[in-house]
Design an enzyme around this catalytic site. Structure first.
Site, PDB file in Angstrom:
ATOM      1  N   TRP A 146       0.819  -1.215   0.000  1.00 19.92           N
ATOM      2  CA  TRP A 146       0.000   0.000   0.000  1.00 19.92           C
ATOM      3  C   TRP A 146       0.852   1.263   0.000  1.00 19.92           C
ATOM      4  CZ3 TRP A 146      -4.459  -0.864  -1.824  1.00 19.92           C
ATOM      5  CH2 TRP A 146      -5.063  -2.116  -1.622  1.00 19.92           C
ATOM      6  N   ASP A 216      -1.744   6.128   6.694  1.00 14.21           N
ATOM      7  CA  ASP A 216      -2.813   5.229   6.261  1.00 14.21           C
ATOM      8  C   ASP A 216      -2.973   4.186   7.354  1.00 14.21           C
ATOM      9  OD1 ASP A 216      -4.434   3.290   5.161  1.00 14.21           O
ATOM     10  OD2 ASP A 216      -3.234   3.001   3.350  1.00 14.21           O
ATOM     11  N   LYS A 240     -12.315  -2.874   7.796  1.00 16.28           N
ATOM     12  CA  LYS A 240     -11.477  -3.858   8.478  1.00 16.28           C
ATOM     13  C   LYS A 240     -11.774  -3.885   9.976  1.00 16.28           C
ATOM     14  CE  LYS A 240      -7.982  -3.060   4.944  1.00 16.28           C
ATOM     15  NZ  LYS A 240      -8.142  -4.303   4.188  1.00 16.28           N
TER      16      LYS A 240
END
Length: 406
Positions: A146, A216, A240
């Site tokens: 990511w 993030d 999540k």
């Protein structure tokens, strides 16, 4: 012509379509058949996201699905986003999140759409073009997949992306080795707090950073206490740890607002979202409602200190089992950087057994353990809502599988 070629009336065609849909919906032989475990028993879901949600939260949403608040006469799914009921839902969700993380009024809380991936573009658009005529620059630490994507997106919109450190997908480079850019020319430093695929996690904010720190936190958001004041921006997809897919949460220090590039799309401009209480257009109402239920539950549990205590115990059970397998299983991540949320592991001596492991685990109601397609192996995502009993059941299966396949 055979019978199968005969023309059907519209009614017959609809009946055939329904029968076909019913057949597709039935569990296939050898698949994850709930009938093996009892029709009412839920599987243990180790999905990396969307992920399991607290069952009492799901039950609350189910109870209110047809009649929110047992008096409105309609579902949250049907309400106007500008009506009093939803305005209250959004406000309470924000208030409970502020309480959870200790977010001061110096920060705006936004509920936006497009996933964390959209913020890969929104962040530089809002932060890197405040000084027209100067080259937009930003620093990035890459510790996994990511982080790489955040760099690529920044470059796409014209930012000079300086990768100050690159990990080996197993560890986090020491801060002393980072090649940080000139703070006077750098708009922010970006990290991925927890790499979902590789299972690499920052345990705290890096120290000694003189530009706004952007994180993030999609896969470890609200899994432990965080000092929000250490960051300029925190952003996270909800799917999540705190709810279903559809909403992304952005926590941004207010002095960083109002600096977007002139041609920034309206929906990516944080100032527009802040000025409109995240209601510039129709928001993901049900997802925000679900997040609000989760935030309320986490507060009722005792806050993020208690949540972290539970999460450390859960991941400890799994990591201990891997270490105690005497090499049958292996986690490749540096112990100092091992994620409490995403635990990757392999069977290094017999990798051909990994597919067998996943298939046999499914038959026991342990689902979504296949590792990401880019790295293989297995991965257990054990977010907040994963019960300790779920991890214990996985460990029991792991020990049994090892005993049968030495």
């Amino acid at each position: 012509l055979g019978e199968c070629s005969a023309a059907k009336t519209p009614r017959e065609a609809r009946a055939a379509a329904r029968a076909s849909a019913d057949a597709r919906a039935r569990p296939k032989a050898g698949g994850i058949a709930r009938a093996q475990h009892g029709q009412d028993e839920r599987v243990v879901n180790f999905s990396a996201g969307p992920a399991c949600i607290y069952e009492d939260v799901l039950a609350k949403a189910q109870d209110e699905l047809m009649d929110y608040g047992h008096g409105t006469g309609m579902s949250v799914l049907e309400q106007s986003h500008r009506g009093a009921d939803f305005m209250d839902i959004r406000a309470r969700a924000e208030a409970d999140l502020r309480k959870l993380l200790g977010i001061s009024d110096d920060y705006a809380v936004l509920f936006v759409q497009g996933g964390a991936s959209t913020q890969f573009a929104a962040i530089p658009l809002n932060m890197s073009f405040a000084n027209p005529g100067k080259e937009p620059r930003a620093d990035f630490v890459v510790t996994g997949s990511w982080g790489k994507k955040a760099v690529a997106e920044a470059k796409r919109i014209g930012v000079q992306a300086n990768v100050v450190a690159t990990g080996d997908n197993k560890s986090i480079p020491d801060v002393s080795s980072w090649n940080l850019g000139d703070a006077k020319k750098t708009s922010f430093l970006h990290i991925c707090s927890n790499e979902t695929i590789q299972g690499v996690e920052f345990k705290a904010a890096p120290e000694g950073i003189s530009v706004p720190l952007v994180a993030d936190m999609s896969s470890n958001f609200c899994s432990r206490p965080v000092n929000v004041n250490d960051y300029g921006v925190i952003y996270a997809g909800a799917q999540k740890n705190v709810g279903p897919a559809g909403v992304t949460i952005v926590i941004v220090r207010r002095d960083l607002l109002g600096k977007a590039r002139a041609d920034t799309p309206t929906m990516l401009d944080w100032s527009v979202m802040e000025e409109n209480d995240s209601l510039y257009n129709t928001p993901p109402c049900f997802s925000i409602y679900m997040c609000g239920l989760v935030f309320s539950k986490l507060n009722d549990m005792g806050g993020l200190g208690k949540v972290e205590q539970i999460n450390k115990a859960k991941c400890g059970i799994l990591y201990d089992a891997i270490e105690q397998s005497k090499g049958f299983y292996n986690c490749p991540v540096d112990p100092k950087a091992r994620s409490a949320m995403n635990v990757p592991f392999t069977i290094p001596a017999m990798p051909e057994l990994e597919k067998v492991f996943v298939k046999e685990a499914e038959k026991e109601g342990l689902v979504n353990l296949k590792g990401h397609r880019s790295v293989g192996g297995m991965r257990a995502s054990i977010y907040n809502a994963m019960p300790t009993q779920g991890v214990e059941k996985l460990v029991s299966f792991m020990k049994d599988f090892q005993a049968r396949n030495k």
